[in-house]
Motif scaffolding. Structure first.
Motif, PDB file in Angstrom:
ATOM      1  N   GLU A 374      27.429  12.089 -13.573  1.00 20.38           N
ATOM      2  CA  GLU A 374      28.229  10.949 -14.030  1.00 20.38           C
ATOM      3  C   GLU A 374      28.576  10.023 -12.863  1.00 20.38           C
ATOM      4  O   GLU A 374      28.499   8.790 -12.989  1.00 20.38           O
ATOM      5  CB  GLU A 374      29.515  11.449 -14.701  1.00 20.38           C
ATOM      6  N   SER A 375      28.943  10.608 -11.727  1.00 24.05           N
ATOM      7  CA  SER A 375      29.261   9.788 -10.558  1.00 24.05           C
ATOM      8  C   SER A 375      28.025   9.063 -10.034  1.00 24.05           C
ATOM      9  O   SER A 375      28.104   7.904  -9.615  1.00 24.05           O
ATOM     10  CB  SER A 375      29.857  10.658  -9.441  1.00 24.05           C
ATOM     11  N   ALA A 376      26.884   9.749 -10.068  1.00 21.70           N
ATOM     12  CA  ALA A 376      25.647   9.120  -9.594  1.00 21.70           C
ATOM     13  C   ALA A 376      25.264   7.942 -10.484  1.00 21.70           C
ATOM     14  O   ALA A 376      24.819   6.897  -9.990  1.00 21.70           O
ATOM     15  CB  ALA A 376      24.519  10.148  -9.556  1.00 21.70           C
ATOM     16  N   LEU A 377      25.445   8.089 -11.800  1.00 20.96           N
ATOM     17  CA  LEU A 377      25.138   6.975 -12.699  1.00 20.96           C
ATOM     18  C   LEU A 377      26.085   5.803 -12.433  1.00 20.96           C
ATOM     19  O   LEU A 377      25.652   4.643 -12.405  1.00 20.96           O
ATOM     20  CB  LEU A 377      25.257   7.431 -14.157  1.00 20.96           C
ATOM     21  N   ARG A 378      27.348   6.107 -12.226  1.00 19.49           N
ATOM     22  CA  ARG A 378      28.311   5.047 -11.918  1.00 19.49           C
ATOM     23  C   ARG A 378      27.954   4.349 -10.608  1.00 19.49           C
ATOM     24  O   ARG A 378      28.133   3.138 -10.463  1.00 19.49           O
ATOM     25  CB  ARG A 378      29.713   5.658 -11.825  1.00 19.49           C
ATOM     26  N   ALA A 379      27.385   5.108  -9.667  1.00 20.21           N
ATOM     27  CA  ALA A 379      27.055   4.562  -8.351  1.00 20.21           C
ATOM     28  C   ALA A 379      25.840   3.648  -8.366  1.00 20.21           C
ATOM     29  O   ALA A 379      25.593   2.949  -7.377  1.00 20.21           O
ATOM     30  CB  ALA A 379      26.822   5.712  -7.364  1.00 20.21           C
ATOM     31  N   VAL A 380      25.089   3.642  -9.457  1.00 15.38           N
ATOM     32  CA  VAL A 380      23.933   2.731  -9.559  1.00 15.38           C
ATOM     33  C   VAL A 380      24.101   1.745 -10.712  1.00 15.38           C
ATOM     34  O   VAL A 380      23.160   1.049 -11.079  1.00 15.38           O
ATOM     35  CB  VAL A 380      22.608   3.518  -9.717  1.00 15.38           C
ATOM     36  N   THR A 381      25.312   1.693 -11.266  1.00 17.57           N
ATOM     37  CA  THR A 381      25.571   0.749 -12.367  1.00 17.57           C
ATOM     38  C   THR A 381      26.902   0.015 -12.161  1.00 17.57           C
ATOM     39  O   THR A 381      26.927  -1.107 -11.661  1.00 17.57           O
ATOM     40  CB  THR A 381      25.579   1.477 -13.720  1.00 17.57           C
ATOM     41  N   LEU A 382      27.990   0.657 -12.508  1.00 17.21           N
ATOM     42  CA  LEU A 382      29.286  -0.020 -12.513  1.00 17.21           C
ATOM     43  C   LEU A 382      29.793  -0.346 -11.111  1.00 17.21           C
ATOM     44  O   LEU A 382      30.341  -1.427 -10.877  1.00 17.21           O
ATOM     45  CB  LEU A 382      30.313   0.823 -13.268  1.00 17.21           C
ATOM     46  N   HIS A 383      29.646   0.580 -10.169  1.00 16.52           N
ATOM     47  CA  HIS A 383      30.162   0.324  -8.828  1.00 16.52           C
ATOM     48  C   HIS A 383      29.481  -0.868  -8.149  1.00 16.52           C
ATOM     49  O   HIS A 383      30.181  -1.711  -7.553  1.00 16.52           O
ATOM     50  CB  HIS A 383      30.064   1.585  -7.967  1.00 16.52           C
ATOM     51  N   PRO A 384      28.154  -0.992  -8.204  1.00 21.17           N
ATOM     52  CA  PRO A 384      27.555  -2.205  -7.637  1.00 21.17           C
ATOM     53  C   PRO A 384      28.050  -3.477  -8.314  1.00 21.17           C
ATOM     54  O   PRO A 384      28.251  -4.505  -7.649  1.00 21.17           O
ATOM     55  CB  PRO A 384      26.054  -2.008  -7.878  1.00 21.17           C
ATOM     56  N   ALA A 385      28.252  -3.414  -9.635  1.00 24.51           N
ATOM     57  CA  ALA A 385      28.765  -4.581 -10.355  1.00 24.51           C
ATOM     58  C   ALA A 385      30.181  -4.927  -9.899  1.00 24.51           C
ATOM     59  O   ALA A 385      30.523  -6.101  -9.704  1.00 24.51           O
ATOM     60  CB  ALA A 385      28.739  -4.324 -11.858  1.00 24.51           C
ATOM     61  N   MET A 386      31.006  -3.912  -9.714  1.00 22.72           N
ATOM     62  CA  MET A 386      32.380  -4.145  -9.264  1.00 22.72           C
ATOM     63  C   MET A 386      32.404  -4.745  -7.864  1.00 22.72           C
ATOM     64  O   MET A 386      33.190  -5.659  -7.582  1.00 22.72           O
ATOM     65  CB  MET A 386      33.160  -2.832  -9.305  1.00 22.72           C
TER      66      MET A 386
END
Length: 449
Positions: A374-386
């Motif tokens: 889950e963290s890895a998916l967030r690290a290549v989707t939402l976090h770059p967007a933020m």
């Protein structure tokens, strides 16, 4: 603390492809949906590979396990229209919608590679295809924005998109301050509005060649001076324009751009490796009211609590787990996991132009090294967007967000899985690219016989 055993470049390449298949299978779990009901199965569905464009009307993906990033994974019907996600719910598709069969597949937001030069660099050896470096005598290039130079017709774009990457941040290089990176969607090349954010972050090199040509303390002093001078000019622009002021450390447009970055809260991406450098740059950011972020930072895991307290995003490449220079002696493969556990907003990136499609394998190896799926998916989707300031429109599956979506045959971090459909702003785009065409041409000629 045990250090990783050195491996050869060849073994590293093999690990990039093979070890990703050991990532957690959580993303491909085909259990019941959040409310326990089975996915709906309409009577007539369009195969995912032939998903229609938004011109054909509302499009709904049914039967897939949806990893929305902002909600727990669950089976749901995801509908989009006019480039926007219009509904995410466990219900049949509405009447009149074109239905895409997602049964047995995984649906995620489109991946975002947060550090690239895609669209700015085609062939490194051909100068006219390099647009990432302002290449001037002036080392302070804060006003340099790469967005106008992006080439959406780059042959690398469809290759990158075939790996499920729907957006990238293309960044400048060189100088004391390189300029401003741009976030853009990898939509149709003939679209006129692909740039999402012209100023995703300001790039400040503080590693590698930059430090071979300049002592650390001197470089820090120059950065202090130029950020100070930007505020001096902003405090009395009339005196500056009338030359009733001492000479300042940068040109007018660059000083204006630096003040705009500070006032707008645009991230300043420091390219650094050492802990000492990171601490010095964090102090510089605090002195000047800047929003710090880091890329590289091989030793970053040592000061994870400090980075978390500063709210600094940190870009990590988990396969760069061996030192290529003295500043990287602290490199380790589980750095992303350690930073994530400490509460640091981690971003996983390829840091390359021509291999952006490998982003999912980078994430898979982060999972192998201890990061949660889950963290890895967030690290290549939402976090770059933020980081880029578009966390409310990109990087997740939610009503009202841009319909950048990828339907996968299985766990996207597994080497055996592949994208079966990609939508950028709601438009289904082909996954074929020039490398596929070359393979088929050689196959027809019997090269592989």
């Amino acid at each position: 603390m045990r250090c990783p055993r050195p491996i050869s470049s060849l073994r590293r390449l093999v690990l990039l492809l093979a070890l990703a298949s050991l990532s957690a299978a959580a993303l491909a779990d085909e259990g019941p949906s959040a409310d326990g009901s089975a996915p709906s199965e309409p009577d007539s569905m369009t195969p995912a590979g032939s998903a229609p464009s938004p011109a054909d009307g509302p499009v709904c993906i049914v039967g897939a396990r949806v990893h929305a990033v902002v909600a727990a994974p669950a089976y749901a019907t995801v509908c989009m229209e006019n480039g926007t996600i219009t509904s995410v719910r466990n219900a049949p598709a509405p009447a009149g919608a074109v239905v895409v069969d997602g049964r047995g597949a995984v649906l995620t937001p489109g991946l975002i590679d947060a550090q690239s030069q895609l669209g700015l660099l085609e062939v490194n050896a051909v100068p006219e295809t390099r647009d990432a470096d302002a290449s001037t005598d002036h080392e302070i290039r804060a006003a340099f924005r790469v967005a106008p130079g992006l080439n959406p017709f780059s042959m690398v774009v469809p290759i990158t998109r075939s790996g499920g990457v729907t957006s990238v941040v293309s960044a400048p290089g060189g100088g004391l301050i390189s300029g401003q990176a741009a976030l853009w969607d990898l939509g149709p090349a003939d679209a006129t509005d692909l740039v999402v954010r012209e100023s995703a972050y300001l790039v400040v090199p503080f590693t590698g060649r930059a430090l071979r040509e300049d002592a650390r303390s001197r470089r820090l002093a120059r950065l202090d001076e130029v950020f100070d001078d930007a505020r001096v000019r902003a405090g009395n622009p009339e005196a500056f324009e009338e030359r009733r002021m001492r000479d300042l450390a940068a040109h007018r447009l660059d000083l204006i751009a630096l003040e705009e970055v500070r006032v707008a809260g645009t991230p300043v991406l420091f390219q650094a490796q050492r802990v000492a450098d990171a601490r010095a740059l964090l102090a510089l950011a605090e002195r000047h009211g800047l929003r710090p972020a880091f890329t590289g930072l091989a030793d970053g895991w040592r000061i994870a609590p400090e980075l978390a307290e500063a709210g600094a995003f940190v870009m990590v490449h988990p396969m760069r787990n061996l030192p290529a220079q003295f500043d990287e002696l602290g490199a380790r493969e589980d750095a992303a996991a350690l930073l994530d556990e400490a509460g640091v907003p981690v971003i996983l990136t390829t840091g390359t132009t021509h291999n952006g499609r490998n982003l999912r394998f980078i994430a898979g190896n982060a999972v192998r090294a201890g990061m949660s799926a889950e963290s890895a998916l967030r690290a290549v989707t939402l976090h770059p967007a933020m980081l880029a300031g578009v966390g409310d429109t990109h990087g997740a599956i939610e009503v009202g967000r841009v319909a950048n979506l990828v339907l996968w045959s299985g766990d996207p971090f597994e080497f055996s899985s592949r994208p079966v459909a990609v939508w950028v702003r709601g438009e289904a785009l082909p996954l074929e690219h020039r490398q596929d065409a070359l393979r088929e041409r050689h196959r027809e000629r019997g090269v592989y016989d």
